[in-house]
Design an enzyme around this catalytic site. Structure first.
Site, PDB file in Angstrom:
ATOM      1  N   ASN A  71      25.923 -17.994 -10.486  1.00  0.00           N
ATOM      2  CA  ASN A  71      25.176 -17.531 -11.647  1.00  0.00           C
ATOM      3  C   ASN A  71      23.964 -18.419 -11.874  1.00  0.00           C
ATOM      4  OD1 ASN A  71      25.055 -18.963 -14.481  1.00  0.00           O
ATOM      5  ND2 ASN A  71      26.984 -19.621 -13.549  1.00  0.00           N
ATOM      6  N   ILE A  73      22.061 -17.830 -14.959  1.00  0.00           N
ATOM      7  CA  ILE A  73      21.732 -17.216 -16.253  1.00  0.00           C
ATOM      8  C   ILE A  73      20.607 -17.981 -16.939  1.00  0.00           C
ATOM      9  CG2 ILE A  73      22.635 -16.579 -18.538  1.00  0.00           C
ATOM     10  CD1 ILE A  73      23.831 -14.928 -16.233  1.00  0.00           C
ATOM     11  N   GLY A  74      20.613 -19.297 -16.760  1.00  0.00           N
ATOM     12  CA  GLY A  74      19.556 -20.098 -17.365  1.00  0.00           C
ATOM     13  C   GLY A  74      19.832 -20.472 -18.806  1.00  0.00           C
ATOM     14  N   CYS A 132      21.642 -30.634 -17.345  1.00  0.00           N
ATOM     15  CA  CYS A 132      20.333 -30.055 -17.669  1.00  0.00           C
ATOM     16  C   CYS A 132      19.241 -31.011 -17.221  1.00  0.00           C
ATOM     17  CB  CYS A 132      20.195 -29.841 -19.173  1.00  0.00           C
ATOM     18  SG  CYS A 132      21.462 -28.805 -19.865  1.00  0.00           S
ATOM     19  N   GLY A 267      37.246 -19.600 -16.955  1.00  0.00           N
ATOM     20  CA  GLY A 267      35.884 -19.087 -16.973  1.00  0.00           C
ATOM     21  C   GLY A 267      35.708 -17.813 -16.177  1.00  0.00           C
TER      22      GLY A 267
END
Length: 305
Positions: A71, A73-74, A132, A267
């Protein structure tokens, strides 16, 4: 025999069972209310929240891979203020601890989001996503730099009295170094692992499948890595651990507990089966009953070498 005692506590957060939902796979909680009983699981963890709303990455941003999915998704989310105003009121009426996952692209952002959550009723704790990029330091990921991770943990600790779980990245040379750094800086618990960085390629088009090129790998493919890291960290630090990575059934969850986890997060399984978290909690309890084990907490770190 009586029903097994499934209760555990992580950093003072008391849960009816060890099953939590993983951030980014369970929306803000309410979205799954039609698929499972929100009061059947141990805790709910929100999508990663930032100071301002975020649109996320362009599509395509999810692709299935053998044994899992990627993924990118950001970290799309509504922002901390909208969460507090629009999402939290519903969650306050659910008798299950709510843990808010937060992130920032600067040290100051982490601190500000944490400060907004301090003292808020209905928030049992926070989970800090340090995977991040630090935009002020050339994009180096906070969670791969022990010094930067410590700065985040210290600032969040200063800005909130809520129990703090720090979520560790597996994309490091030595996860124990990062775990110790976060523990020394004041983390109350550690969750691991976040996704492994990977990519998928479209052979015919000779292009990456994901618009972002790379993404986070999750699902059964990463479980052996996650188990190994939980076991290593459990031997090195004295904090409660939450195991994450490819947990698809009750047996998977119990393996993480043997490796040293006090609780687990579900998840990717929720994408395949929206009731997965409830089912896994039930399967764990059934295993204990079948094997005459009185308490799930007796399995924490009980791996025999």
């Amino acid at each position: 025999m009586q029903r097994p005692d499934m209760s555990v506590a992580v950093a003072g957060i008391k849960m009816r069972n060890p099953v939590m939902t993983a951030s980014g796979t369970f929306g803000y909680g309410a979205e799954f209310a039609d698929y499972l009983d929100l009061e059947s699981i141990g805790a709910m963890i929100s999508k990663g929240l930032s100071l301002k709303p975020k649109a996320g990455n362009p599509t395509p941003r999810i692709v299935e891979t053998p044994g899992g999915m990627l993924n990118a998704i950001g970290l799309q989310n509504v922002g901390i203020d909208a969460f507090i105003e629009q999402k939290l009121p519903y969650l306050k009426n659910v008798n299950t601890p709510v843990i808010v996952n937060l992130y920032g692209n600067t040290l100051e952002e982490y601190g500000e989001v944490a400060a907004r959550l301090d003292g808020l009723a209905g928030v049992a704790g926070i989970e800090v996503n340090i995977s991040c990029p630090n935009v002020k330091q050339g994009g180096i990921v906070f969670g791969t730099d022990p010094g930067a991770a410590q700065e985040v943990v210290r600032l969040v600790k200063k800005n909130t009295s809520k129990p703090m779980i720090v979520k560790l990245s597996p994309n490091v040379t030595d996860v124990v170094v990062m775990a110790k750094a976060c523990a020394d800086a004041g983390a109350d618990a550690l969750s691991l692992i976040n996704t492994l960085t990977g990519m998928a390629i479209d052979l015919e088009r000779r292009r990456p499948v994901l618009a972002n090129v790379t993404g986070g790998l999750s699902g059964p493919a990463i479980k052996p890595v996650a188990l190994r890291m939980v076991w290593q960290v459990g031997k090195a630090v004295k904090l409660p651990l939450i195991g994450i990575g490819g947990i698809m059934n009750g047996r998977d969850a119990l393996e993480f507990m043997l490796a040293g986890a006090t609780a687990v997060q579900v998840g990717t399984a929720s994408f395949l089966d929206p009731s997965a978290a409830q089912r896994i909690a039930r399967e764990m309890e059934q295993y204990l009953a079948d094997h005459n084990i009185e308490s799930v907490s007796s399995l924490i770190g009980a791996l025999e070498l």
